[in-house]
Motif scaffolding. Sequence first.
Motif, PDB file in Angstrom:
ATOM      1  N   ALA A  50       0.823  -1.206   0.000  1.00 44.25           N
ATOM      2  CA  ALA A  50       0.000   0.000   0.000  1.00 44.25           C
ATOM      3  C   ALA A  50       0.860   1.260   0.000  1.00 44.25           C
ATOM      4  O   ALA A  50       0.535   2.254  -0.660  1.00 44.25           O
ATOM      5  CB  ALA A  50      -0.934  -0.003   1.204  1.00 44.25           C
ATOM      6  N   SER A  56      -4.141   1.649  -4.884  1.00 44.44           N
ATOM      7  CA  SER A  56      -4.426   1.051  -3.586  1.00 44.44           C
ATOM      8  C   SER A  56      -3.905  -0.378  -3.576  1.00 44.44           C
ATOM      9  O   SER A  56      -3.530  -0.940  -4.610  1.00 44.44           O
ATOM     10  CB  SER A  56      -5.929   1.040  -3.285  1.00 44.44           C
ATOM     11  OG  SER A  56      -6.611   0.209  -4.222  1.00 44.44           O
ATOM     12  N   TRP A  58      -5.232  -4.126  -1.847  1.00 43.32           N
ATOM     13  CA  TRP A  58      -6.301  -4.829  -1.131  1.00 43.32           C
ATOM     14  C   TRP A  58      -5.695  -5.989  -0.356  1.00 43.32           C
ATOM     15  O   TRP A  58      -4.891  -6.757  -0.903  1.00 43.32           O
ATOM     16  CB  TRP A  58      -7.335  -5.372  -2.113  1.00 43.32           C
ATOM     17  CG  TRP A  58      -8.306  -4.372  -2.646  1.00 43.32           C
ATOM     18  CD1 TRP A  58      -8.027  -3.106  -3.068  1.00 43.32           C
ATOM     19  CD2 TRP A  58      -9.710  -4.569  -2.836  1.00 43.32           C
ATOM     20  NE1 TRP A  58      -9.164  -2.495  -3.509  1.00 43.32           N
ATOM     21  CE2 TRP A  58     -10.216  -3.366  -3.385  1.00 43.32           C
ATOM     22  CE3 TRP A  58     -10.579  -5.643  -2.615  1.00 43.32           C
ATOM     23  CZ2 TRP A  58     -11.563  -3.213  -3.703  1.00 43.32           C
ATOM     24  CZ3 TRP A  58     -11.918  -5.480  -2.934  1.00 43.32           C
ATOM     25  CH2 TRP A  58     -12.404  -4.276  -3.463  1.00 43.32           C
ATOM     26  N   HIS A 117     -12.704  -2.135   3.740  1.00 44.66           N
ATOM     27  CA  HIS A 117     -12.556  -0.998   4.647  1.00 44.66           C
ATOM     28  C   HIS A 117     -11.159  -0.406   4.479  1.00 44.66           C
ATOM     29  O   HIS A 117     -10.161  -1.137   4.577  1.00 44.66           O
ATOM     30  CB  HIS A 117     -12.729  -1.440   6.104  1.00 44.66           C
ATOM     31  CG  HIS A 117     -14.028  -2.148   6.366  1.00 44.66           C
ATOM     32  ND1 HIS A 117     -15.068  -1.561   7.065  1.00 44.66           N
ATOM     33  CD2 HIS A 117     -14.451  -3.395   6.016  1.00 44.66           C
ATOM     34  CE1 HIS A 117     -16.067  -2.418   7.137  1.00 44.66           C
ATOM     35  NE2 HIS A 117     -15.723  -3.533   6.504  1.00 44.66           N
ATOM     36  N   GLN A 118     -11.089   0.885   4.254  1.00 50.48           N
ATOM     37  CA  GLN A 118      -9.781   1.525   4.139  1.00 50.48           C
ATOM     38  C   GLN A 118      -9.172   1.699   5.521  1.00 50.48           C
ATOM     39  O   GLN A 118      -9.840   2.137   6.466  1.00 50.48           O
ATOM     40  CB  GLN A 118      -9.884   2.881   3.442  1.00 50.48           C
ATOM     41  CG  GLN A 118      -8.518   3.526   3.217  1.00 50.48           C
ATOM     42  CD  GLN A 118      -8.583   4.710   2.285  1.00 50.48           C
ATOM     43  OE1 GLN A 118      -9.663   5.131   1.864  1.00 50.48           O
ATOM     44  NE2 GLN A 118      -7.432   5.273   1.941  1.00 50.48           N
ATOM     45  N   ARG A 123      -3.202   3.566   1.956  1.00 48.23           N
ATOM     46  CA  ARG A 123      -3.917   3.157   0.751  1.00 48.23           C
ATOM     47  C   ARG A 123      -4.309   1.682   0.826  1.00 48.23           C
ATOM     48  O   ARG A 123      -4.580   1.056  -0.186  1.00 48.23           O
ATOM     49  CB  ARG A 123      -3.059   3.408  -0.489  1.00 48.23           C
ATOM     50  CG  ARG A 123      -2.874   4.882  -0.847  1.00 48.23           C
ATOM     51  CD  ARG A 123      -2.247   5.029  -2.230  1.00 48.23           C
ATOM     52  NE  ARG A 123      -2.199   6.415  -2.659  1.00 48.23           N
ATOM     53  CZ  ARG A 123      -1.142   7.211  -2.491  1.00 48.23           C
ATOM     54  NH1 ARG A 123      -0.062   6.736  -1.891  1.00 48.23           N
ATOM     55  NH2 ARG A 123      -1.159   8.465  -2.920  1.00 48.23           N
ATOM     56  N   LEU A 125      -6.767  -1.391   1.780  1.00 47.57           N
ATOM     57  CA  LEU A 125      -8.158  -1.761   1.979  1.00 47.57           C
ATOM     58  C   LEU A 125      -8.213  -3.208   2.445  1.00 47.57           C
ATOM     59  O   LEU A 125      -7.585  -4.086   1.852  1.00 47.57           O
ATOM     60  CB  LEU A 125      -8.947  -1.609   0.669  1.00 47.57           C
ATOM     61  CG  LEU A 125      -8.918  -0.213   0.026  1.00 47.57           C
ATOM     62  CD1 LEU A 125      -9.543  -0.250  -1.349  1.00 47.57           C
ATOM     63  CD2 LEU A 125      -9.632   0.788   0.911  1.00 47.57           C
TER      64      LEU A 125
END
Length: 230
Positions: A50, A56, A58, A117-118, A123, A125
């Motif tokens: 991140a 972003s 994940w 959810h961030q 960055r 999630l």
Amino acid sequence: MRDLRLDLTNLWRSAARVTSPQGGRLIMFVSARSGEGCSSIAASFALMAAAKSSRSAWLIDLDFRRNPLYRAFEDGFSKKIGGPGRAFDASLNEPPIYALTPPPPDGSDGNKLLTVHQIEGTRLLVTRFRNERLRPAQKVQLRTQPRWWAALRASADWGVIDAPALERSAAALAVASQMDGVVLVVRADKTSVSDVAAMRLEVEGHGGKVIGVVMNRVRADARFADRLIG
């Protein structure tokens, strides 16, 4: 769970060389047995990804029933990292990567149960499966769903996948073929080279590409050992 980012420099260098012709890269972490520190490694690597992402990263938890990664960030996984923010739909406008048994009575596929959810100030999630929405005795099972993984590649620079240990779930094997690389996590004081070789063969037999091994708990740290699979 522990923040192991300082110990994963060599792993990052190796994983950063992995390429994907389809956009973002997907790296999965899996261990043979529970308690080998796989979730700590995956979460730490995801934070590194991140920090280096322009879009972003994940962090996808395939342990739908327990959501250990979401809970770890909620409990303060790292003192320098915030907690998870509000929930967003993680369906990516594609059929879900899970199936419900029995299916919802309305005939839908229940594709709003996976949220993302961030993590505050990053960055990153992190996914969470909404178990509270399941009906009594309803079960959830992972399914391959290539379209969802392709959509993730299109929306993020990295997808970091934490799979349950092979001893209790075949989830990692079910999606191994969708990954750009698989990292095996082993306890250096308990796992033999032959065990690592057997795990590699199992993952590769399901279409996965093993890119290295993390030897966890070597003097209370984690070390990347790609020589074990060369």
